[in-house]
Design an enzyme around this catalytic site. Structure first.
Site, PDB file in Angstrom:
ATOM      1  N   LYS A 259     -54.555  -6.803   2.610  1.00  0.00           N
ATOM      2  CA  LYS A 259     -53.132  -6.749   2.233  1.00  0.00           C
ATOM      3  C   LYS A 259     -52.921  -7.525   0.936  1.00  0.00           C
ATOM      4  O   LYS A 259     -52.268  -7.046   0.011  1.00  0.00           O
ATOM      5  CB  LYS A 259     -52.264  -7.329   3.357  1.00  0.00           C
ATOM      6  CG  LYS A 259     -52.132  -6.386   4.541  1.00  0.00           C
ATOM      7  CD  LYS A 259     -51.548  -7.042   5.776  1.00  0.00           C
ATOM      8  CE  LYS A 259     -51.652  -6.081   6.965  1.00  0.00           C
ATOM      9  NZ  LYS A 259     -51.323  -6.697   8.242  1.00  0.00           N
TER      10      LYS A 259
ATOM     11  N   GLN B 225     -49.082 -12.170  10.880  1.00  0.00           N
ATOM     12  CA  GLN B 225     -50.149 -11.335  11.442  1.00  0.00           C
ATOM     13  C   GLN B 225     -50.278 -11.570  12.950  1.00  0.00           C
ATOM     14  O   GLN B 225     -50.385 -12.713  13.398  1.00  0.00           O
ATOM     15  CB  GLN B 225     -51.474 -11.656  10.727  1.00  0.00           C
ATOM     16  CG  GLN B 225     -52.623 -10.766  11.135  1.00  0.00           C
ATOM     17  CD  GLN B 225     -52.460  -9.311  10.702  1.00  0.00           C
ATOM     18  OE1 GLN B 225     -51.979  -9.005   9.614  1.00  0.00           O
ATOM     19  NE2 GLN B 225     -52.844  -8.395  11.570  1.00  0.00           N
TER      20      GLN B 225
ATOM     21  N   ASP C  45     -42.649  -5.322   8.049  1.00  0.00           N
ATOM     22  CA  ASP C  45     -43.397  -4.729   9.169  1.00  0.00           C
ATOM     23  C   ASP C  45     -42.479  -3.865  10.047  1.00  0.00           C
ATOM     24  O   ASP C  45     -42.951  -3.049  10.821  1.00  0.00           O
ATOM     25  CB  ASP C  45     -43.955  -5.858  10.064  1.00  0.00           C
ATOM     26  CG  ASP C  45     -45.467  -5.941   9.998  1.00  0.00           C
ATOM     27  OD1 ASP C  45     -46.098  -5.002   9.469  1.00  0.00           O
ATOM     28  OD2 ASP C  45     -46.028  -6.940  10.492  1.00  0.00           O
TER      29      ASP C  45
END
Ligand code: NDP
Length: 305
Positions: free
Chosen positions: A63, A107, A130
């Protein structure tokens, strides 16, 4: 970010090519980033990584690299697995207040002593790239376009649209009802404009094959290696395999290989188009995350100016 501007892609050997589409999305994002730069904005994504899970470290690393590749600011905030809930929430608060941070991602999975839901709820919805904050989940369901949809299902819809798959009126069967893939996938497919008729299957579904065999579009996100076989697929169906499973393979140096939730060879015989694993949906997720981050930067600026 819609595929419409590029015209339909033709599937070679029935393959829906995630790598090709991901590159296309990334080049669109890079262009958007250049335009934002001209207005003095550098989109920034901050990823919080707790603990030392090797798979999470790989995802987070790619990422950050992709952000930098596209001209965005990418930072990873690494924290030990012993971090307290209060300390983690304080990091989120700091990122929420930092105007140079447009996207925040924590995460998953987090260590057991941390309440993951509380962490997700703490992220400002307009920085939640997200798309897991309840505000964004709600916006997706009611069709409000300024929210963020989760990256994997958005990537799947992009794939279908890029390959000109007829979604209106199609019978779409989804296997899996997680908050990350199955449920948001169903929300996207049923929206006006996409217009599929959606069935969501899960582990309590009776006679799974009865459902899969009538699917025009079959999306599989069950986390069960090669569970969908060719005989479960309607001839001519479009098959999207979200699954990523490592299975033992003595012929590989690592001793394992990556397979999807669909038995690829038998499924390709009957399907009209299919996503491979690897090289399919997996490639789309990070690309969509980049697209969400660039949009977050553009939208935040609009709110402020
Ligand atoms: P979850 O484990 O959270 O959910 C799996 C879902 O599949 C559940 O709803 C479960 O039902 C259902 N299920 C499991 N077994 C069966 C079965 N035999 N028959 C019918 N339904 C079944 O997984 P995720 O949604 O997080 O992920 C799914 C897969 O997608 C995984 O392989 C994961 O690695 C992959 N993935 C890939 C991504 C990518 O970027 N390509 C991103 C995210 C995930 P129930 O609810 O009843 O338990």
């Amino acid at each position: 970010m819609t595929p419409a501007a590029h015209g339909p892609v033709v599937a070679e050997n029935k393959i829906i090519d995630g790598a090709l589409l991901a590159e296309r999305i990334k080049s669109d994002v890079a262009e958007q980033v250049r335009a934002l730069e001209e207005r003095g904005i550098t989109p920034g994504l901050s990823v919080v990584l707790v603990g030392d899970d090797p798979a999470s470290a790989v995802y987070v690393g790619s990422k950050e690299r992709t952000c930098i590749e596209l001209g965005m600011h990418g930072e990873t905030i690494r924290q030990p697995a012993t971090i307290s809930q209060a300390e983690l929430l304080a990091i989120v608060d700091r990122l929420n207040d930092d105007p140079s941070v447009h996207g925040i991602l924590v995460q998953m999975p987090l260590p057991k002593h941390i309440d993951s839901d509380a962490v997700v709820r703490r992220i400002r919805p307009d920085k939640d790239v997200d798309g897991f904050h309840p505000v964004n989940v709600g916006k997706l369901l009611i069709g409000e376009k300024d929210g963020f949809a989760p990256c994997t299902p958005s990537g799947v819809l992009y794939m279908l649209q890029a390959y000109g798959v007829q979604t209106a009126g199609a019978d779409c069967v989804i296997i899996g009802r997680s908050n990350i893939v199955g449920k948001p996938m169903a929300s996207l497919m049923v929206q006006p404009g996409v217009d599929a008729t959606v069935t969501v299957c899960h582990s309590r579904t009776r006679d799974l094959a009865r459902h899969t065999r009538r699917a025009d579009i079959l999306i599989v996100a069950a986390g069960r290696a090669e569970m969908v076989t060719g005989d479960m697929i309607q001839p001519g169906a479009v098959v999207v395999d979200v699954g990523m499973n490592r299975i033992p393979d003595a012929t590989k140096r690592s001793g394992t290989r990556l397979v999807g939730d669909v038995a690829f060879a038998s499924a390709r015989e009957v399907a009209s188009m299919i996503t491979p694993v690897p090289g399919g949906v997996g490639k789309m997720t990070i690309a969509m995350l980049m697209a969400n981050t660039a949009r977050a930067a553009a939208q935040l600026r609009e709110v402020r100016s």
